[in-house]
Every structure is written in C-alpha cells, then in structure tokens.
Design a protein around this motif. Sequence first.
Motif, PDB file in Angstrom:
ATOM      1  N   PHE A   3       0.831  -1.207   0.000  1.00  0.00           N
ATOM      2  CA  PHE A   3       0.000   0.000   0.000  1.00  0.00           C
ATOM      3  C   PHE A   3       0.872   1.266   0.000  1.00  0.00           C
ATOM      4  O   PHE A   3       0.635   2.202   0.761  1.00  0.00           O
ATOM      5  N   ASP A   4       1.890   1.248  -0.852  1.00  0.00           N
ATOM      6  CA  ASP A   4       2.794   2.390  -1.013  1.00  0.00           C
ATOM      7  C   ASP A   4       3.547   2.746   0.261  1.00  0.00           C
ATOM      8  O   ASP A   4       4.026   3.881   0.416  1.00  0.00           O
ATOM      9  N   THR A   5       3.674   1.790   1.156  1.00  0.00           N
ATOM     10  CA  THR A   5       4.355   2.012   2.429  1.00  0.00           C
ATOM     11  C   THR A   5       5.578   1.105   2.533  1.00  0.00           C
ATOM     12  O   THR A   5       5.443  -0.117   2.368  1.00  0.00           O
ATOM     13  N   PRO A   6       6.771   1.633   2.805  1.00  0.00           N
ATOM     14  CA  PRO A   6       7.926   0.765   3.037  1.00  0.00           C
ATOM     15  C   PRO A   6       7.609  -0.191   4.183  1.00  0.00           C
ATOM     16  O   PRO A   6       7.112   0.235   5.235  1.00  0.00           O
ATOM     17  N   SER A   7       7.911  -1.473   3.975  1.00  0.00           N
ATOM     18  CA  SER A   7       7.415  -2.482   4.918  1.00  0.00           C
ATOM     19  C   SER A   7       8.480  -3.499   5.281  1.00  0.00           C
ATOM     20  O   SER A   7       9.335  -3.861   4.466  1.00  0.00           O
ATOM     21  N   ARG A   8       8.385  -3.962   6.508  1.00  0.00           N
ATOM     22  CA  ARG A   8       9.194  -5.084   6.993  1.00  0.00           C
ATOM     23  C   ARG A   8       8.213  -6.166   7.415  1.00  0.00           C
ATOM     24  O   ARG A   8       7.462  -6.011   8.377  1.00  0.00           O
ATOM     25  N   LEU A   9       8.186  -7.276   6.648  1.00  0.00           N
ATOM     26  CA  LEU A   9       7.173  -8.302   6.842  1.00  0.00           C
ATOM     27  C   LEU A   9       7.840  -9.649   7.086  1.00  0.00           C
ATOM     28  O   LEU A   9       8.812 -10.011   6.418  1.00  0.00           O
ATOM     29  N   PHE A  10       7.295 -10.395   8.031  1.00  0.00           N
ATOM     30  CA  PHE A  10       7.931 -11.620   8.479  1.00  0.00           C
ATOM     31  C   PHE A  10       7.111 -12.849   8.099  1.00  0.00           C
ATOM     32  O   PHE A  10       5.890 -12.773   7.932  1.00  0.00           O
ATOM     33  N   LYS A  11       7.783 -13.983   7.992  1.00  0.00           N
ATOM     34  CA  LYS A  11       7.162 -15.229   7.543  1.00  0.00           C
ATOM     35  C   LYS A  11       6.524 -15.970   8.718  1.00  0.00           C
ATOM     36  O   LYS A  11       7.163 -16.192   9.737  1.00  0.00           O
ATOM     37  N   PRO A  12       5.260 -16.386   8.564  1.00  0.00           N
ATOM     38  CA  PRO A  12       4.587 -17.130   9.638  1.00  0.00           C
ATOM     39  C   PRO A  12       4.893 -18.629   9.571  1.00  0.00           C
ATOM     40  O   PRO A  12       5.376 -19.135   8.550  1.00  0.00           O
ATOM     41  N   THR A  13       4.612 -19.326  10.652  1.00  0.00           N
ATOM     42  CA  THR A  13       4.807 -20.779  10.723  1.00  0.00           C
ATOM     43  C   THR A  13       3.514 -21.455  11.172  1.00  0.00           C
ATOM     44  O   THR A  13       2.967 -21.113  12.218  1.00  0.00           O
ATOM     45  N   VAL A  14       3.033 -22.418  10.384  1.00  0.00           N
ATOM     46  CA  VAL A  14       1.845 -23.177  10.762  1.00  0.00           C
ATOM     47  C   VAL A  14       2.221 -24.180  11.848  1.00  0.00           C
ATOM     48  O   VAL A  14       3.249 -24.848  11.765  1.00  0.00           O
ATOM     49  N   VAL A  15       1.365 -24.290  12.854  1.00  0.00           N
ATOM     50  CA  VAL A  15       1.607 -25.210  13.965  1.00  0.00           C
ATOM     51  C   VAL A  15       0.456 -26.205  14.064  1.00  0.00           C
ATOM     52  O   VAL A  15      -0.715 -25.810  14.111  1.00  0.00           O
ATOM     53  N   THR A  16       0.777 -27.491  14.074  1.00  0.00           N
ATOM     54  CA  THR A  16      -0.184 -28.563  14.353  1.00  0.00           C
ATOM     55  C   THR A  16       0.427 -29.434  15.444  1.00  0.00           C
ATOM     56  O   THR A  16       1.524 -29.157  15.933  1.00  0.00           O
ATOM     57  N   GLN A  17      -0.258 -30.491  15.796  1.00  0.00           N
ATOM     58  CA  GLN A  17       0.297 -31.398  16.801  1.00  0.00           C
ATOM     59  C   GLN A  17       1.640 -31.978  16.355  1.00  0.00           C
ATOM     60  O   GLN A  17       2.492 -32.301  17.190  1.00  0.00           O
ATOM     61  N   LYS A  18       1.852 -32.064  15.042  1.00  0.00           N
ATOM     62  CA  LYS A  18       3.068 -32.688  14.528  1.00  0.00           C
ATOM     63  C   LYS A  18       4.323 -31.888  14.854  1.00  0.00           C
ATOM     64  O   LYS A  18       5.389 -32.467  15.090  1.00  0.00           O
ATOM     65  N   ASN A  19       4.237 -30.560  14.830  1.00  0.00           N
ATOM     66  CA  ASN A  19       5.438 -29.752  15.087  1.00  0.00           C
ATOM     67  C   ASN A  19       5.294 -28.851  16.312  1.00  0.00           C
ATOM     68  O   ASN A  19       6.132 -27.982  16.563  1.00  0.00           O
ATOM     69  N   LEU A  20       4.226 -29.066  17.068  1.00  0.00           N
ATOM     70  CA  LEU A  20       3.933 -28.222  18.231  1.00  0.00           C
ATOM     71  C   LEU A  20       5.077 -28.215  19.243  1.00  0.00           C
ATOM     72  O   LEU A  20       5.501 -27.153  19.710  1.00  0.00           O
ATOM     73  N   LYS A  21       5.591 -29.371  19.568  1.00  0.00           N
ATOM     74  CA  LYS A  21       6.643 -29.470  20.582  1.00  0.00           C
ATOM     75  C   LYS A  21       7.869 -28.667  20.163  1.00  0.00           C
ATOM     76  O   LYS A  21       8.433 -27.902  20.968  1.00  0.00           O
ATOM     77  N   GLU A  22       8.269 -28.793  18.912  1.00  0.00           N
ATOM     78  CA  GLU A  22       9.480 -28.117  18.437  1.00  0.00           C
ATOM     79  C   GLU A  22       9.282 -26.608  18.336  1.00  0.00           C
ATOM     80  O   GLU A  22      10.124 -25.828  18.800  1.00  0.00           O
ATOM     81  N   VAL A  23       8.169 -26.188  17.719  1.00  0.00           N
ATOM     82  CA  VAL A  23       7.986 -24.768  17.421  1.00  0.00           C
ATOM     83  C   VAL A  23       7.619 -23.961  18.659  1.00  0.00           C
ATOM     84  O   VAL A  23       8.147 -22.866  18.886  1.00  0.00           O
ATOM     85  N   ILE A  24       6.706 -24.494  19.466  1.00  0.00           N
ATOM     86  CA  ILE A  24       6.188 -23.728  20.607  1.00  0.00           C
ATOM     87  C   ILE A  24       6.991 -23.948  21.878  1.00  0.00           C
ATOM     88  O   ILE A  24       7.188 -23.024  22.672  1.00  0.00           O
ATOM     89  N   PHE A  25       7.494 -25.180  22.069  1.00  0.00           N
ATOM     90  CA  PHE A  25       8.164 -25.500  23.328  1.00  0.00           C
ATOM     91  C   PHE A  25       9.650 -25.811  23.172  1.00  0.00           C
ATOM     92  O   PHE A  25      10.302 -26.182  24.141  1.00  0.00           O
ATOM     93  N   GLY A  26      10.187 -25.685  21.958  1.00  0.00           N
ATOM     94  CA  GLY A  26      11.592 -25.972  21.726  1.00  0.00           C
ATOM     95  C   GLY A  26      12.494 -24.877  22.264  1.00  0.00           C
ATOM     96  O   GLY A  26      12.044 -23.920  22.913  1.00  0.00           O
ATOM     97  N   PRO A  27      13.797 -24.969  21.971  1.00  0.00           N
ATOM     98  CA  PRO A  27      14.757 -23.973  22.475  1.00  0.00           C
ATOM     99  C   PRO A  27      14.414 -22.548  22.071  1.00  0.00           C
ATOM    100  O   PRO A  27      14.684 -21.610  22.819  1.00  0.00           O
ATOM    101  N   ASP A  28      13.820 -22.381  20.886  1.00  0.00           N
ATOM    102  CA  ASP A  28      13.451 -21.046  20.419  1.00  0.00           C
ATOM    103  C   ASP A  28      11.953 -20.795  20.569  1.00  0.00           C
ATOM    104  O   ASP A  28      11.412 -19.847  19.986  1.00  0.00           O
ATOM    105  N   GLY A  29      11.286 -21.650  21.343  1.00  0.00           N
ATOM    106  CA  GLY A  29       9.844 -21.539  21.494  1.00  0.00           C
ATOM    107  C   GLY A  29       9.427 -20.362  22.354  1.00  0.00           C
ATOM    108  O   GLY A  29      10.248 -19.707  22.998  1.00  0.00           O
ATOM    109  N   VAL A  30       8.118 -20.122  22.372  1.00  0.00           N
ATOM    110  CA  VAL A  30       7.597 -18.938  23.060  1.00  0.00           C
ATOM    111  C   VAL A  30       6.903 -19.280  24.381  1.00  0.00           C
ATOM    112  O   VAL A  30       6.557 -18.383  25.144  1.00  0.00           O
TER     113      VAL A  30
END
Length: 355
Positions: free
Chosen positions: A307-334
């Motif tokens: 929208f004609d605005t300089p932007s910094r946009l980040f990539k999202p990550t889909v989370v299911t039961q398959k990768n929940l432990k790694e993404v949410i609770f891993g060393p870099d989890g939130v």
Amino acid sequence: MRRLASGALTGILALGALTACAEEPGAGTSKGDGKPGKVAFLMPDLASTRYEQYDAPLFKKRMAKLCPDCGVIYQNADSDASLQQQQANSAIAQGAKAIVIDPVDSAAAATIVQTAQSQGVKVVAYDRPIPDKPADFYVSFDNEAIGESIAQSLVDHLKETRAKGGVLQVNGSPTDAAAGLIKKGIHNAVDDSGFDLLAEYDTPDWAPEKAQQWVSGQIAQYRGEIAGVVAANDGTGGGAIAAFKAADRKVPPVTGNDAEVAAIQRVIAGDQYNTISKPIRIVAEAAADAVHQLTQGKEPTADTELFDTPSRLFKPTVVTQKNLKEVIFGPDGVLKAEAVCGSRYAADCRRLGIQ
C-alpha cells in the motif's frame, strides 16, 4: 495487489478512555530532531489477549533499551475507532514524536496518519496496514500468507483423511485491512481445493462470541455437511469450536492464528487443528527499532512495499500437533510447558512429549 511476505492467560487491564500509561516522561517533543521524546503505542482491541500480555510489554522493553529517556504512551481503543482517533490526538498533544498504531478501522486510521504527519509526527503501522494513507513504515507478518497457510494445511488434512463435505470460512473484522489479506489468502487455498465453500462470514471486531453465533446457525443449516472450518484467528476459531460443542456435535478440524495459550491448549487436546506461530517479540521489537530510527531522522530498512508504504514483513509458521513441541516449546519456542500443561492437559502433553 502483490503477494508479499508480511500477521490466554486472561488478565486484561481496564483502561480509561484517554488515560495514558507512560513509562518515563520523555525529555523532548520536537519531531525528527534526534532528541529523546515520547512515543505512542496504540493498540486496537481487548478481544485478543495478546496486546496486554505481549505486544505492549515487549515494545516498551525494547524502547527502554534503545532510548532510556524516551517515554511510551500506551493506549488500547477497545474496538472503538473514534476512541482511537482521540487517543492519537491526545498523544500528539502530549508531545509524541511518533505513533505506532494497530488500527481498529484501517480506513478511518488514514485520518490519524494525515493528522500526525501534518504535525511532523512519524507513523508506523503495526500488524494491520493502512491502505488509504501511507504511513512512514509498516511492520507485520505476511497476512495473506497466514490465510493461505492455515487454509492449505486444513485442506491437506481433509484430503489425507478423505473427509466428506464442505468448508465454513470465518473471516476477521471487515474494517481490518489485515483481515482482508488473510481472507484473500484463505480463498487462494480453498477455492480450488475440491471442497465446497458452504458459507463465509466477516466477524465484526473479531469477536469470538459473534463467530460462535454465526457458526451455530451454519451447524443447524448444514447438518452433517461441515468437514472443516477455516477461522482467521484463534478467537474466531475458539468461537467456532464452542458452537459445535454447544450443539453437541463432533468438532471438525478448525484453524486458528496467533498461537494464544488457550489455542495451544486446544491444539494439544485435539479440539483445534492448527494455529500460526508468529512470535510477537519479532514484530514488537521491529516496530520499536523502526520508530527509534525514524525519530533519529533515519530510514528503517524495508524488505518490500505494501500500500505504497515501506514495509518489513515476516514469515509465519503453521503449527499442528506434529510440530507443536518443536515450534512452541523448543529452544526457540515462546511458551513453557508449565504454562500450558495443567491437570486438564497433562495427559495430552505427555502423549505429545511436551514436558
């Protein structure tokens, strides 16, 4: 529109209509002069718990590190666009050198941008874009990619399980430009998926109870025909799940977005199929960095333009039961397991190896 790489521990604070919550009073009020000064952080609603719990504290923390003498004026408009306008005017009157705004109404926020910029106040659009009047910078996750990712994940799952029936689509607020991008992304995945789109709904104010009410009506109309629900965020997804439970029906796969604690618990329990991990720390700190640079007379680094605005946009990550432990609770989890795996979810956490 070019596709771009961009978007429950309750304890919501009751905020006065125009009461500013400032850290450090701030030393200067001139704009873009490199001197310390106040910065306003204006968030849109209380329906999503993230703003009080994560966005505001993380932004304040980063600003305190970048500029110890700067003050942060934090306000939440509680889904009231007129109130957000008043809060912006109040921040400018208090000498804010810059405003970070996640707009209640993306169209109405154009007036805020115009007013601020006319007085030399820099504006950073946060999470939700402002299409009608370019801000000085925009920071977010890729909202169109979020919509396409959660929907494609659901479609793939329905195909793998040979599900029969169609899909409901629960969009976000019609006044939120980010919701429009998420909606577009969902259609990118659903329209040619082979599954009928039974009905879709734009949820006013992203309100979970309104999503629940609408889904309840669709359950009655499409008895036994709903194979899945693409919900644009965790709140509307939670509303959809509540509707099926209230109707005493089996909950089909339901999507979400934001990785709220309650949503992670629903994913662990199998009530919600997926969510999106987009660590708020990333966008909160990026917004603080951009504001600090703008008030120093510097140009923040953009990776694209929206929208004609300089932007910094980040990539999202889909989370299911398959990768929940790694993404949410891993060393870099939130999250930490103890924050999620209470007695009600203990067995499911153990089953998924979350400890």
